[in-house]
Design an enzyme around this catalytic site. Structure first.
Site, PDB file in Angstrom:
ATOM      1  N   LYS A 298       0.831  -1.211   0.000  1.00 30.65           N
ATOM      2  CA  LYS A 298       0.000   0.000   0.000  1.00 30.65           C
ATOM      3  C   LYS A 298       0.860   1.254   0.000  1.00 30.65           C
ATOM      4  O   LYS A 298       1.552   1.551   0.962  1.00 30.65           O
ATOM      5  CB  LYS A 298      -0.915   0.055   1.222  1.00 30.65           C
TER       6      LYS A 298
ATOM      7  N   GLU B 243       4.161   6.755  15.653  1.00 26.87           N
ATOM      8  CA  GLU B 243       2.808   6.572  16.190  1.00 26.87           C
ATOM      9  C   GLU B 243       2.075   5.410  15.484  1.00 26.87           C
ATOM     10  O   GLU B 243       1.532   4.518  16.145  1.00 26.87           O
ATOM     11  CB  GLU B 243       2.069   7.883  15.932  1.00 26.87           C
TER      12      GLU B 243
ATOM     13  N   GLU C 207      10.281   0.595  10.236  1.00 28.80           N
ATOM     14  CA  GLU C 207      11.286   1.635  10.005  1.00 28.80           C
ATOM     15  C   GLU C 207      10.571   2.959  10.253  1.00 28.80           C
ATOM     16  O   GLU C 207       9.735   3.371   9.462  1.00 28.80           O
ATOM     17  CB  GLU C 207      11.814   1.511   8.570  1.00 28.80           C
TER      18      GLU C 207
HETATM   19  P1  NDP Z   1       1.949   7.660   8.566  1.00 29.18           P
HETATM   20  O1  NDP Z   1       2.825   6.875   9.444  1.00 29.18           O
HETATM   21  O2  NDP Z   1       0.548   7.914   9.006  1.00 29.18           O
HETATM   22  O3  NDP Z   1       1.843   6.981   7.123  1.00 29.18           O
HETATM   23  C1  NDP Z   1       2.699   6.004   6.602  1.00 29.18           C
HETATM   24  C2  NDP Z   1       1.876   4.948   5.864  1.00 29.18           C
HETATM   25  O4  NDP Z   1       1.049   4.224   6.779  1.00 29.18           O
HETATM   26  C3  NDP Z   1       0.914   5.529   4.831  1.00 29.18           C
HETATM   27  O5  NDP Z   1       0.811   4.639   3.757  1.00 29.18           O
HETATM   28  C4  NDP Z   1      -0.376   5.586   5.619  1.00 29.18           C
HETATM   29  O6  NDP Z   1      -1.496   5.663   4.796  1.00 29.18           O
HETATM   30  C5  NDP Z   1      -0.315   4.300   6.385  1.00 29.18           C
HETATM   31  N1  NDP Z   1      -1.130   4.237   7.588  1.00 29.18           N
HETATM   32  C6  NDP Z   1      -1.659   5.260   8.309  1.00 29.18           C
HETATM   33  N2  NDP Z   1      -2.315   4.787   9.386  1.00 29.18           N
HETATM   34  C7  NDP Z   1      -2.210   3.431   9.350  1.00 29.18           C
HETATM   35  C8  NDP Z   1      -2.660   2.365  10.207  1.00 29.18           C
HETATM   36  N3  NDP Z   1      -3.344   2.601  11.322  1.00 29.18           N
HETATM   37  N4  NDP Z   1      -2.340   1.099   9.885  1.00 29.18           N
HETATM   38  C9  NDP Z   1      -1.612   0.833   8.775  1.00 29.18           C
HETATM   39  N5  NDP Z   1      -1.156   1.799   7.929  1.00 29.18           N
HETATM   40  C10 NDP Z   1      -1.453   3.081   8.217  1.00 29.18           C
HETATM   41  O7  NDP Z   1       2.644   9.005   8.254  1.00 29.18           O
HETATM   42  P2  NDP Z   1       1.968  10.378   7.787  1.00 29.18           P
HETATM   43  O8  NDP Z   1       1.976  10.403   6.332  1.00 29.18           O
HETATM   44  O9  NDP Z   1       0.653  10.603   8.459  1.00 29.18           O
HETATM   45  O10 NDP Z   1       3.000  11.429   8.372  1.00 29.18           O
HETATM   46  C11 NDP Z   1       2.916  11.831   9.737  1.00 29.18           C
HETATM   47  C12 NDP Z   1       4.287  12.056  10.297  1.00 29.18           C
HETATM   48  O11 NDP Z   1       4.986  10.829  10.309  1.00 29.18           O
HETATM   49  C13 NDP Z   1       5.167  12.976   9.467  1.00 29.18           C
HETATM   50  O12 NDP Z   1       4.972  14.301   9.801  1.00 29.18           O
HETATM   51  C14 NDP Z   1       6.543  12.504   9.806  1.00 29.18           C
HETATM   52  O13 NDP Z   1       6.986  13.124  10.979  1.00 29.18           O
HETATM   53  C15 NDP Z   1       6.354  11.041  10.070  1.00 29.18           C
HETATM   54  N6  NDP Z   1       6.762  10.198   8.934  1.00 29.18           N
HETATM   55  C16 NDP Z   1       7.907   9.537   9.041  1.00 29.18           C
HETATM   56  C17 NDP Z   1       8.342   8.755   8.001  1.00 29.18           C
HETATM   57  C18 NDP Z   1       9.615   8.015   8.100  1.00 29.18           C
HETATM   58  O14 NDP Z   1      10.074   7.456   7.113  1.00 29.18           O
HETATM   59  N7  NDP Z   1      10.209   7.969   9.249  1.00 29.18           N
HETATM   60  C19 NDP Z   1       7.602   8.652   6.746  1.00 29.18           C
HETATM   61  C20 NDP Z   1       6.359   9.365   6.750  1.00 29.18           C
HETATM   62  C21 NDP Z   1       5.986  10.103   7.806  1.00 29.18           C
HETATM   63  P3  NDP Z   1      -2.021   7.090   4.306  1.00 29.18           P
HETATM   64  O15 NDP Z   1      -0.928   7.813   3.627  1.00 29.18           O
HETATM   65  O16 NDP Z   1      -3.047   6.733   3.349  1.00 29.18           O
HETATM   66  O17 NDP Z   1      -2.516   7.780   5.526  1.00 29.18           O
END
Ligand code: NDP
Length: 494
Positions: free
Chosen positions: A200, A255, A274
């Site tokens: 996904k 989170e 990760e």
């Molecule tokens: P998320 O962790 O919410 O998203 C990462 C992926 O997980 C997306 O594909 C998201 O879908 C999906 N997802 C969201 N909720 C769930 C769930 N409960 N179960 C399974 N999959 C889920 O990151 P965000 O895009 O909301 O970003 C928020 C913050 O996270 C950023 O500001 C940043 O600080 C951090 N972040 C860190 C990353 C890293 O590589 N360390 C990468 C991205 C974000 P969808 O996009 O459709 O919500």
């Protein structure tokens, strides 16, 4: 460029005078054709979501709608997992590794052949500069498929016993910061090891994963081996929780990583996470300053700082701090922010309004808590999501900007006097993903690398990646490794 030339250009930019102007160098969009609507990629075919739901994806640099994308629900997840299971049991699992390798090579070659198309599409859907998608994201994605193709028929020599077994069906959820590259990091080792996948992509960046699905068709990958389900967090949650999934691989926020770990606890599913980071980039007084400046800039402003391993905390030795910060400001004044498709652009768009709000909120908190905020003079485009390169000085360890992952082009500068103090400050974070050290002393590099609790430590460089090199974190940065031989372990029953 010679020092005096840098001073001249940077000085001009800092004073608001025109230095020299770069002529526009836009990459053509023509090579990419974006459909009005995209389906889910299930069992080798594109199909609408069972409930017919869709969501829009936009260009974050212009807010222009790009396409409608299918939103996968529970019934779609059921179908994709069933297709992946059938492909695992009937085709991909029993297939000799030497045959699987051929498909991975094919995918790698097609990625190379279509690299310009991928680079343009990724820039449009994500907002990152074309020079990064062209020179980093796409070549590294292809390199991962090449690298793991090489392992597919040598698994018994990888150090995991004589006949290491795949796990089955992998559910893989990836973020928006490196959409294609994260897909490659997840798919290539999983497929090489003999697993099938349900992937996904993030809601804001689905298009390159869908183009990769097209590449899977072009490579004649057997149906069901790779399935791509677009959707939001609930789609990710449904994949992770599905009883037909044997292995979960997630990259994203700490989170959500914690929520996933809780959701699958006791299920027997294997998990790798990760997650976020708040890396220290440590500059000693004997560091070559010009190189360190480039490393600092690359560390935090590459990909607008949307990088889990970004060097977001600059720890600089007090005796050289003023000099380093001055040089850094001069350098930042020369960065070009704007059209991601312009080949001269250094800083592109922020990926979404939500992320821009987060960066804005945390930066305001930095000011409110007493740190000194600075950005070079820089005009932001009127439409789209933009944030100027920002440096905070006078930051203390308790400030939110020194503790929380901002995931944007915002650098917090702290100082230290001794190597011991640098280590204490570097480790004063719940994260443990990456770190950088700048010094000319090899012994100090080794000492720092031993003392700093980070999965990756770069010395006199930053943000270097190679498919042969494992990457991953400690503590709130997650667990498990991606890349290299270690990356195979996550997809084998070892
Ligand atoms: P998320 O962790 O919410 O998203 C990462 C992926 O997980 C997306 O594909 C998201 O879908 C999906 N997802 C969201 N909720 C769930 C769930 N409960 N179960 C399974 N999959 C889920 O990151 P965000 O895009 O909301 O970003 C928020 C913050 O996270 C950023 O500001 C940043 O600080 C951090 N972040 C860190 C990353 C890293 O590589 N360390 C990468 C991205 C974000 P969808 O996009 O459709 O919500």
């Amino acid at each position: 460029m010679a020092d005096d030339a840098i001073d001249r250009v940077a000085g001009a930019a800092l004073s608001g005078e025109p230095g020299w102007e770069y002529a526009p160098a836009p990459e053509s969009r023509e090579i990419v054709s974006i459909a009005n609507e995209y389906g889910l990629f299930v069992d080798g075919e594109f199909e609408p979501a069972k409930k017919g739901r869709t969501f829009p994806t936009i260009n974050p640099a212009t807010e222009e709608p790009l396409a409608k994308v299918a939103l996968a629900g529970q019934a779609d997840v059921d179908r994709a997992v069933a297709a992946a299971r059938a492909a695992y049991e009937q085709v991909w699992g029993p297939m000799p590794g030497s045959e699987r390798a051929k498909y991975l090579y094919r995918i790698a070659r097609i990625l190379q052949e279509r690299s310009r198309e991928f680079a343009v599409l990724e820039s449009i859907d994500n907002g990152k500069p074309i020079k990064e998608t062209r020179d980093v994201d796409i070549p590294l994605a292809a390199a991962h498929f090449f690298y793991y193709a090489g392992w597919a028929d040598k698994l018994e020599h990888a150090g995991f016993g004589p006949q290491p077994r795949p796990l089955g069906v992998a559910g893989q959820v990836i973020p928006w910061n490196f959409p294609l590259l994260m897909a490659a990091w997840k798919l290539a080792p999983a497929l090489a090891a003999g697993n099938t996948c349900v992937l996904k992509p993030a809601e804001t960046t689905p298009l390159s994963a869908l183009l990769l699905a097209e590449v899977c068709q072009q490579a004649e990958l057997p149906a069901g081996v790779v399935n791509v389900l677009t959707g939001a967090g609930e789609t990710g949650a449904a994949i992770v929780a599905h009883p037909g999934i044997n292995k979960v691989a997630f990259t994203g926020s700490t989170e959500v990583g914690i929520a996933i770990a809780e959701a699958i606890a006791g299920s027997g599913k294997k998990l790798t996470l990760e997650l976020g980071g708040k890396a220290a980039n440590v500059v000693f007084d004997d560091a070559p300053v010009d190189q360190a400046i480039e490393g600092i800039v690359n560390g935090i402003f590459f990909n607008q700082g949307h990088v889990c391993c970004a060097g977001s905390r600059l720890l600089v030795q007090e005796s050289v701090a003023d000099h380093v910060v001055d040089r850094l400001r001069q350098r930042l004044a020369t960065l070009r922010l704007g059209d991601p498709l312009d080949k001269n652009t250094d800083i592109g768009a922020i990926n979404s309004r939500q992320q821009l709000d987060k960066i804005t909120e945390l930066s305001s908190a930095g000011e409110a808590e007493g740190a000194h905020r600075w950005s070079p003079p820089c005009e932001l485009p009127k439409k789209g999501f933009w944030f100027a390169a920002t440096v905070f000085t006078g930051v203390s360890q308790s400030h939110r900007i020194a503790r929380e992952e901002i995931f944007g082009p915002v650098l917090s500068v702290l100082t230290f006097r001794t190597p011991e103090e640098a280590v204490t400050k570097a480790n004063n974070t719940p994260y443990g993903l990456s770190a950088g050290v700048w010094t000319e002393k090899g012994s100090r590099i080794l000492w720092m690398a031993q003392k700093m609790r980070a999965g990756v430590v770069w010395a006199n460089t930053y943000n270097r990646f190679d498919p042969a090199s494992p990457f991953g974190g400690y503590r709130e940065s997650g667990f498990g490794r991606e890349g290299g031989r270690h990356g195979l372990a996550a997809y084998l029953d070892v």
